[in-house]
Design an enzyme around this catalytic site. Structure first.
Site, PDB file in Angstrom:
ATOM      1  N   PRO A   2       0.840  -1.211   0.000  1.00  0.00           N
ATOM      2  CA  PRO A   2       0.000   0.000   0.000  1.00  0.00           C
ATOM      3  C   PRO A   2       0.868   1.252   0.000  1.00  0.00           C
ATOM      4  CG  PRO A   2      -0.591  -1.496   1.802  1.00  0.00           C
ATOM      5  CD  PRO A   2       0.689  -2.006   1.205  1.00  0.00           C
ATOM      6  N   GLU A   3       0.502   2.205  -0.836  1.00  0.00           N
ATOM      7  CA  GLU A   3       1.204   3.485  -0.886  1.00  0.00           C
ATOM      8  C   GLU A   3       0.248   4.572  -0.388  1.00  0.00           C
ATOM      9  OE1 GLU A   3       3.175   4.050  -4.687  1.00  0.00           O
ATOM     10  OE2 GLU A   3       3.388   1.895  -4.944  1.00  0.00           O
ATOM     11  N   HIS A 124      -4.626 -15.077   8.367  1.00  0.00           N
ATOM     12  CA  HIS A 124      -3.519 -14.209   8.749  1.00  0.00           C
ATOM     13  C   HIS A 124      -3.942 -13.101   9.712  1.00  0.00           C
ATOM     14  CE1 HIS A 124      -1.152 -16.367   5.845  1.00  0.00           C
ATOM     15  NE2 HIS A 124      -1.939 -16.018   4.860  1.00  0.00           N
ATOM     16  N   ARG A 143       2.178 -11.189   5.368  1.00  0.00           N
ATOM     17  CA  ARG A 143       3.640 -11.228   5.435  1.00  0.00           C
ATOM     18  C   ARG A 143       4.202 -10.868   6.813  1.00  0.00           C
ATOM     19  NH1 ARG A 143       6.080 -10.675   0.334  1.00  0.00           N
ATOM     20  NH2 ARG A 143       8.047 -10.896   1.434  1.00  0.00           N
ATOM     21  N   ARG A 188      22.426  15.523  -7.710  1.00  0.00           N
ATOM     22  CA  ARG A 188      22.455  14.173  -7.131  1.00  0.00           C
ATOM     23  C   ARG A 188      22.700  13.135  -8.227  1.00  0.00           C
ATOM     24  NH1 ARG A 188      21.044  17.495  -3.520  1.00  0.00           N
ATOM     25  NH2 ARG A 188      20.389  16.829  -1.445  1.00  0.00           N
TER      26      ARG A 188
END
Ligand SMILES: [Zn+2]
Length: 307
Positions: A2-3, A124, A143, A188
């Site tokens: 998820p972002e 889970h 996970r 950079r």
């Protein structure tokens, strides 16, 4: 994983469904999900009797501002919340709260679901918080990288949830302006895709939306930051914000196993420009999209539209 748009979708759902509800108790099925306090019993004791006053988001962290019924009665409902705090007030600072906070990070596969307590436990299931009316906030995480924190009264969330200290500005905040972005990229010697994934530059962008923003800005993911023109950085700055807003409007993505609090997928995957579409035609020029690996992550791009 998820972002920002997925976490924001969860936050909005939690604010619609859980506010003012008192935590009556809970059950921790996997102790290491609780990152603070050290003992699970202290986590549950700290939360018991507290109400959820408002859910906030900082980067990919979810933070519930806690209250208690006595104080809620004094202030009155509605006087507690700050609305869409992370989006509207643009503050990147979290304050101490006299009643404390509940923090959640979904990491790779975490799901926060608002269900009936008699809903059969998912295999889970890691943490359960119980509410009146047989309701439950259930944390499911395949996970097991997901984490939860209880931030005690008067503690600064950043001292307990130390990852908060590492976050750069929110993408919708005034701090994330063009001059700031230029200062973080100029000279950079690293690929722009890697810089976009760096949470200390801008909070909340992950693999999906970094690829999407680079497509919209017409920049190849492997381009070194130092080689970007100011015009390109300006296009990318706008693209990051637009792509995140579009994904929030779509309710997050269908990629991975993202679910909102009511257990429903988002819609963004169907409209993605490049993410996970290698080999498929570009939606702009029909050239087959390509994939390359950068720092171990897949990047998707159009060899024609991006340079
Ligand atoms: Zn193209």
């Amino acid at each position: 994983m998820p972002e920002l748009p997925e976490v924001e979708t969860v936050r909005q759902g939690l604010n619609q469904l859980t506010l003012g509800q008192e935590i009556l108790g809970g059950d921790v099925l996997l102790a290491r999900t609780i990152a603070h306090p050290l003992f699970v019993e202290d986590f549950l004791t700290g939360l018991k009797g507290k109400t959820l006053a408002q859910w906030h988001r900082r980067g990919k962290y979810l933070l519930a501002e806690l209250d208690d019924l006595q104080r809620a009665g004094e202030i009155g409902q509605g006087g507690l919340g700050m609305g869409d705090w992370a989006l509207k007030t643009h503050s990147s600072k979290l304050k101490t709260n006299p009643i404390g906070w509940l923090g959640v990070h979904l990491r790779m596969t975490g799901q926060l679901l608002w269900v009936d307590q008699d809903t059969p436990l998912q295999i889970h299931t890691r943490v359960r918080l119980f509410f009146a009316g047989n309701r439950e906030l259930r944390f499911v995480d395949q996970r097991t990288f997901g984490q939860m924190w209880w931030v005690p009264p008067l503690s600064n969330p950043q001292e307990i949830i130390t990852g908060l200290k590492l976050l750069g500005p929110e993408p919708f905040s005034a701090e994330f302006n063009l001059e700031y972005f230029v200062s973080k990229l100029e000279r950079r010697q690293r690929p722009i895709k890697t810089a976009l994934l760096d949470q200390s530059i801008v909070a909340g962008v992950g693999n999906i939306y970094a690829d999407e923003a680079l497509f919209k800005a017409g920049i190849r993911p492997e381009t070194l930051c130092a080689n970007l023109s100011r015009q390109q950085i300006e296009r990318l700055h706008e693209a990051v914000i637009q792509v995140l807003q579009a994904a929030i409007a779509a309710g997050g993505t269908t990629f991975s196993n993202f679910l909102n609090v009511q257990g429903i997928n988002g819609n963004y995957a169907g409209v993605a420009w490049v993410y996970n579409r290698a080999g498929q035609p570009c939606r702009v020029c029909s050239t087959p999209l390509e994939r390359l690996k950068l720092a171990g992550r897949s990047s998707h791009f159009c060899p024609q539209c991006q340079e």
